[in-house]
Design a protein around this motif. Structure first.
Motif, mmCIF file in Angstrom:
data_model
loop_
_atom_site.group_PDB
_atom_site.id
_atom_site.type_symbol
_atom_site.label_atom_id
_atom_site.label_comp_id
_atom_site.label_asym_id
_atom_site.label_seq_id
_atom_site.Cartn_x
_atom_site.Cartn_y
_atom_site.Cartn_z
ATOM 1 N N GLN A 114 0.838 -1.184 0.000
ATOM 2 C CA GLN A 114 0.000 0.000 0.000
ATOM 3 C C GLN A 114 0.877 1.238 0.000
ATOM 4 O OE1 GLN A 114 -3.283 -0.849 0.147
ATOM 5 N NE2 GLN A 114 -4.057 1.220 -0.046
ATOM 6 N N LEU A 115 0.576 2.190 -0.882
ATOM 7 C CA LEU A 115 1.315 3.446 -0.958
ATOM 8 C C LEU A 115 0.374 4.608 -0.677
ATOM 9 C CD1 LEU A 115 3.368 2.916 -4.244
ATOM 10 C CD2 LEU A 115 4.208 2.743 -1.912
ATOM 11 N N ASP A 116 0.835 5.569 0.091
ATOM 12 C CA ASP A 116 0.095 6.808 0.322
ATOM 13 C C ASP A 116 0.678 7.841 -0.631
ATOM 14 O OD1 ASP A 116 -1.371 5.630 2.394
ATOM 15 O OD2 ASP A 116 0.213 6.094 3.826
ATOM 16 N N MET A 117 -0.123 8.210 -1.637
ATOM 17 C CA MET A 117 0.345 9.112 -2.683
ATOM 18 C C MET A 117 -0.529 10.359 -2.717
ATOM 19 S SD MET A 117 1.162 6.295 -5.639
ATOM 20 C CE MET A 117 2.405 7.250 -6.482
ATOM 21 N N PHE A 118 -0.210 11.275 -3.608
ATOM 22 C CA PHE A 118 -0.994 12.482 -3.799
ATOM 23 C C PHE A 118 -1.576 12.477 -5.203
ATOM 24 C CE2 PHE A 118 2.231 13.791 -0.667
ATOM 25 C CZ PHE A 118 1.382 14.145 0.363
ATOM 26 N N VAL A 175 -0.651 -1.572 -4.471
ATOM 27 C CA VAL A 175 0.352 -2.059 -5.410
ATOM 28 C C VAL A 175 0.223 -3.578 -5.497
ATOM 29 C CG1 VAL A 175 2.823 -2.277 -5.827
ATOM 30 C CG2 VAL A 175 1.926 -0.187 -4.854
ATOM 31 N N ASP A 176 0.089 -4.091 -6.701
ATOM 32 C CA ASP A 176 0.014 -5.535 -6.932
ATOM 33 C C ASP A 176 0.831 -5.822 -8.194
ATOM 34 O OD1 ASP A 176 -0.737 -8.142 -6.474
ATOM 35 O OD2 ASP A 176 -2.608 -7.969 -7.608
ATOM 36 N N ILE A 177 2.048 -6.326 -7.999
ATOM 37 C CA ILE A 177 3.012 -6.459 -9.089
ATOM 38 C C ILE A 177 3.380 -7.925 -9.291
ATOM 39 C CG2 ILE A 177 5.310 -5.795 -9.880
ATOM 40 C CD1 ILE A 177 5.093 -3.428 -7.872
ATOM 41 N N PRO A 178 3.208 -8.440 -10.503
ATOM 42 C CA PRO A 178 3.737 -9.784 -10.770
ATOM 43 C C PRO A 178 5.259 -9.721 -10.883
ATOM 44 C CG PRO A 178 2.681 -8.899 -12.732
ATOM 45 C CD PRO A 178 2.480 -7.892 -11.635
ATOM 46 N N PHE A 179 5.927 -10.707 -10.324
ATOM 47 C CA PHE A 179 7.392 -10.719 -10.304
ATOM 48 C C PHE A 179 7.869 -11.967 -11.029
ATOM 49 C CE2 PHE A 179 11.521 -11.769 -8.481
ATOM 50 C CZ PHE A 179 12.165 -10.548 -8.500
ATOM 51 N N GLU A 180 8.818 -11.772 -11.947
ATOM 52 C CA GLU A 180 9.399 -12.908 -12.676
ATOM 53 C C GLU A 180 10.820 -12.560 -13.099
ATOM 54 O OE1 GLU A 180 8.599 -15.596 -16.647
ATOM 55 O OE2 GLU A 180 6.926 -14.558 -15.710
ATOM 56 N N GLU A 181 11.762 -13.312 -12.584
ATOM 57 C CA GLU A 181 13.172 -13.128 -12.926
ATOM 58 C C GLU A 181 13.820 -14.499 -13.057
ATOM 59 O OE1 GLU A 181 15.192 -10.407 -13.389
ATOM 60 O OE2 GLU A 181 13.584 -8.971 -13.075
ATOM 61 N N SER A 182 14.818 -14.584 -13.919
ATOM 62 C CA SER A 182 15.581 -15.818 -14.092
ATOM 63 C C SER A 182 17.049 -15.527 -13.811
ATOM 64 C CB SER A 182 15.423 -16.363 -15.505
ATOM 65 O OG SER A 182 14.075 -16.700 -15.753
ATOM 66 N N PHE A 183 17.693 -16.440 -13.072
ATOM 67 C CA PHE A 183 19.083 -16.264 -12.678
ATOM 68 C C PHE A 183 19.868 -17.524 -13.018
ATOM 69 C CE2 PHE A 183 16.432 -13.857 -9.756
ATOM 70 C CZ PHE A 183 16.978 -12.599 -9.853
#
Length: 171
Positions: free
Chosen positions: A62-66, A78-86
């Motif tokens: 959760q972000l408090d913005m203007f 905020v709901d972000i899908p995350f995908e990384e390969s290492f």
């Protein structure tokens, strides 16, 4: 959030990672964000062929913005899908071959996921948050919130190149 790449690559079981991260240092100095709650990371690391470790999951917070129009406080989820390969490699500057997915090469056995999570958050921040679709914003002349009352200022702008044509009909 530390991953042991060599141990994970030799195992056939996925590793689940669940952690709340403090992101206040990431948003420090930003004028459009007043504050932030913890960022909850729910990730799963799976070893795939070729020694590649895929980390997928979701980041939520959760972000408090203007509002970018009227400057009122807005709570933004905020709901972000995350995908990384290492992949572990002695050459961290290796480039992926044609047809190969984007892989980040890591020299050490231990991988700290926090910088990648912070990068995903920054890349997925909204460009401009608004409190509602019909927000009228602030008057550019006097600064009155036009959602609360109409100020009566003349905000009609005339292109300076065509301003002399305005006098044409005043004769």
């Amino acid at each position: 959030m530390i991953l042991q790449l060599r141990q994970l690559a030799s195992s056939d079981r996925p590793v689940d990672l669940h952690q709340e991260l403090d992101i206040s240092h990431v948003i420090k100095g930003r004028k459009d964000i007043a504050g932030a709650g913890p960022l909850k990371a729910d990730l799963r690391a799976v070893s795939s062929e070729g020694g590649v470790v895929r980390v997928t999951g979701n980041l939520a917070g959760q972000l408090d913005m203007f509002c970018s129009r009227c400057l009122k406080p807005v709570s933004h989820k905020v709901d972000i899908p995350f995908e990384e390969s290492f992949k572990q490699s002695d050459h961290s500057d290796s480039e992926p071959e044609d047809g190969e997915e984007e892989v980040t090469y890591v020299a050490e056995d231990q991988l700290n996921l926090v910088p990648y999570i912070e990068e995903a958050l920054l890349l997925n921040l909204p460009y401009a948050v608004i409190c509602s679709d019909d927000c009228k914003g602030l008057c550019p002349i006097c600064g009155t919130d036009r959602n609360e009352r109409d100020c009566g200022c003349n905000t009609e702008r005339i292109d300076p190149r065509l301003a002399s044509l305005g006098d044409f009909f005043k004769k």
